[in-house]
Design a protein around this motif. Structure first.
Motif, mmCIF file in Angstrom:
data_model
loop_
_atom_site.group_PDB
_atom_site.id
_atom_site.type_symbol
_atom_site.label_atom_id
_atom_site.label_comp_id
_atom_site.label_asym_id
_atom_site.label_seq_id
_atom_site.Cartn_x
_atom_site.Cartn_y
_atom_site.Cartn_z
ATOM 1 N N UNK A 29 0.827 -1.200 0.000
ATOM 2 C CA UNK A 29 0.000 0.000 0.000
ATOM 3 C C UNK A 29 0.869 1.260 0.000
ATOM 4 N N UNK A 30 0.338 2.307 -0.603
ATOM 5 C CA UNK A 30 0.993 3.609 -0.661
ATOM 6 C C UNK A 30 0.083 4.622 0.022
ATOM 7 N N UNK B 70 -3.542 3.745 -1.707
ATOM 8 C CA UNK B 70 -3.612 3.090 -3.007
ATOM 9 C C UNK B 70 -2.658 1.904 -3.023
ATOM 10 N N UNK B 71 -2.672 1.162 -4.112
ATOM 11 C CA UNK B 71 -1.835 -0.037 -4.238
ATOM 12 C C UNK B 71 -0.603 0.304 -5.073
ATOM 13 N N UNK B 72 0.552 -0.181 -4.639
ATOM 14 C CA UNK B 72 1.781 0.001 -5.415
ATOM 15 C C UNK B 72 1.515 -0.435 -6.859
ATOM 16 N N UNK B 73 1.789 0.458 -7.795
ATOM 17 C CA UNK B 73 1.427 0.193 -9.186
ATOM 18 C C UNK B 73 2.061 -1.101 -9.705
ATOM 19 N N UNK B 74 3.326 -1.311 -9.375
ATOM 20 C CA UNK B 74 4.009 -2.505 -9.871
ATOM 21 C C UNK B 74 3.420 -3.791 -9.284
ATOM 22 N N UNK B 75 2.879 -3.705 -8.061
ATOM 23 C CA UNK B 75 2.314 -4.886 -7.403
ATOM 24 C C UNK B 75 0.850 -5.102 -7.756
ATOM 25 N N UNK B 76 0.208 -4.078 -8.297
ATOM 26 C CA UNK B 76 -1.236 -4.114 -8.529
ATOM 27 C C UNK B 76 -1.686 -5.326 -9.345
ATOM 28 N N UNK B 77 -1.032 -5.639 -10.488
ATOM 29 C CA UNK B 77 -1.524 -6.782 -11.274
ATOM 30 C C UNK B 77 -1.572 -8.092 -10.497
ATOM 31 N N UNK B 78 -0.563 -8.357 -9.666
ATOM 32 C CA UNK B 78 -0.538 -9.619 -8.929
ATOM 33 C C UNK B 78 -1.424 -9.595 -7.692
ATOM 34 N N UNK B 79 -1.433 -8.465 -6.985
ATOM 35 C CA UNK B 79 -2.147 -8.386 -5.705
ATOM 36 C C UNK B 79 -3.634 -8.127 -5.896
ATOM 37 N N UNK B 80 -3.982 -7.261 -6.839
ATOM 38 C CA UNK B 80 -5.372 -6.833 -6.981
ATOM 39 C C UNK B 80 -6.035 -7.386 -8.243
ATOM 40 N N UNK B 81 -5.265 -7.529 -9.310
ATOM 41 C CA UNK B 81 -5.851 -7.902 -10.605
ATOM 42 C C UNK B 81 -5.317 -9.225 -11.127
ATOM 43 N N UNK B 82 -4.999 -10.137 -10.224
ATOM 44 C CA UNK B 82 -4.549 -11.468 -10.645
ATOM 45 C C UNK B 82 -5.616 -12.108 -11.529
ATOM 46 N N UNK B 83 -5.170 -12.776 -12.588
ATOM 47 C CA UNK B 83 -6.105 -13.457 -13.476
ATOM 48 C C UNK B 83 -6.691 -12.584 -14.564
#
Length: 237
Positions: free
Chosen positions: A115-116, A132-145
């Motif tokens: 988190x930021x 907000x969510x760290x942009x680089x981590x967002x795909x795996x943490x929030x938008x997996x799949x």
């Protein structure tokens, strides 16, 4: 009862586009749908905003809330014309309980470490804090799949949540008087799935569907999410 209008309520770090695949499917079936913005400033203000949208509709409403949107519909759902609630990877809070309190009873998800915190101006007062969510981590943490290209778009267009919303207690729990349905995302890295299961069990929802799905289940499993919503509509109608 006439067929309810469906109001799809998005969660934190997302916007109405998160619901797009489900919105398309409901519209294709001729179901009236609204997908209003959630401003993510405070639980009480966000719930009041969604309640105002619901009360402006001449007829019954089915509220469907994803993630933080589940907390929002828990409070907004006390409006007289709300006929039911659908929780999608969401928080089903108890009256007087905050997001932080509910989450605090379970191990952290991967979100907590990614988190930021950013200050934002508040007219006439101390600055607030956006989360907000760290942009680089967002795909795996929030938008997996989710398709990687779309996940990157979501990452740079996320709608932050005010830190105040984490600590503000819910002023009502609509599930005590309104029927509810729930979807658990068993592969959720944003909310511990046990938080979802616990809230749904406590709320004694009519039906809980568990999917081997990530947090943005509306993007990865839109047919299944749509089926839960249309099933709720069938019961209410």
């Amino acid at each position: 009862m006439p067929a309810p209008t469906v109001i799809l309520v998005h969660g934190a770090f997302a916007d109405a586009a998160s619901w797009s695949p489900v919105t398309e499917r409901l519209l294709a079936q001729g179901i009236p749908v609204l997908v209003p913005p959630v401003y993510n400033r405070s639980l009480s203000a966000d719930a009041a905003s969604i309640r105002a949208v619901a009360e402006a509709i001449d007829g019954p409403v089915l509220l469907a809330g994803h993630s933080y949107g589940g907390a929002v519909i828990t409070v907004a759902g006390v409006a007289d014309n709300v006929a039911g609630l659908v929780y999608v990877s969401g928080y089903a809070l108890e009256e007087g309980e905050s997001l932080g309190q509910l989450q605090g009873g379970f191990p952290d998800s991967d979100l907590a470490a990614n988190l930021v915190y950013t200050p934002y101006p508040v007219e006439g007062g101390e600055p607030g804090t956006d989360v907000s969510v760290v942009i680089e981590a967002f795909p795996a943490v929030f938008a997996a799949g989710v398709d990687p290209v779309r996940a990157r778009v979501f990452a740079v267009s996320q709608r932050p949540l005010s830190a105040f919303a984490f600590t503000e207690p819910a002023s009502a729990a609509a599930w005590k008087t309104k029927p509810g349905w729930g979807i658990v995302s068993a592969a959720d890295h944003t909310i511990n799935p046990e938080v979802e299961r616990f809230g749904y069990q406590r709320a004694a929802l009519r039906e809980v569907v568990e999917l081997d799905a990530p947090h943005l289940v509306m993007q990865t499993h839109p047919d299944e999410v749509t089926a839960v919503i249309t099933g709720a509509l069938a019961e209410l109608s």
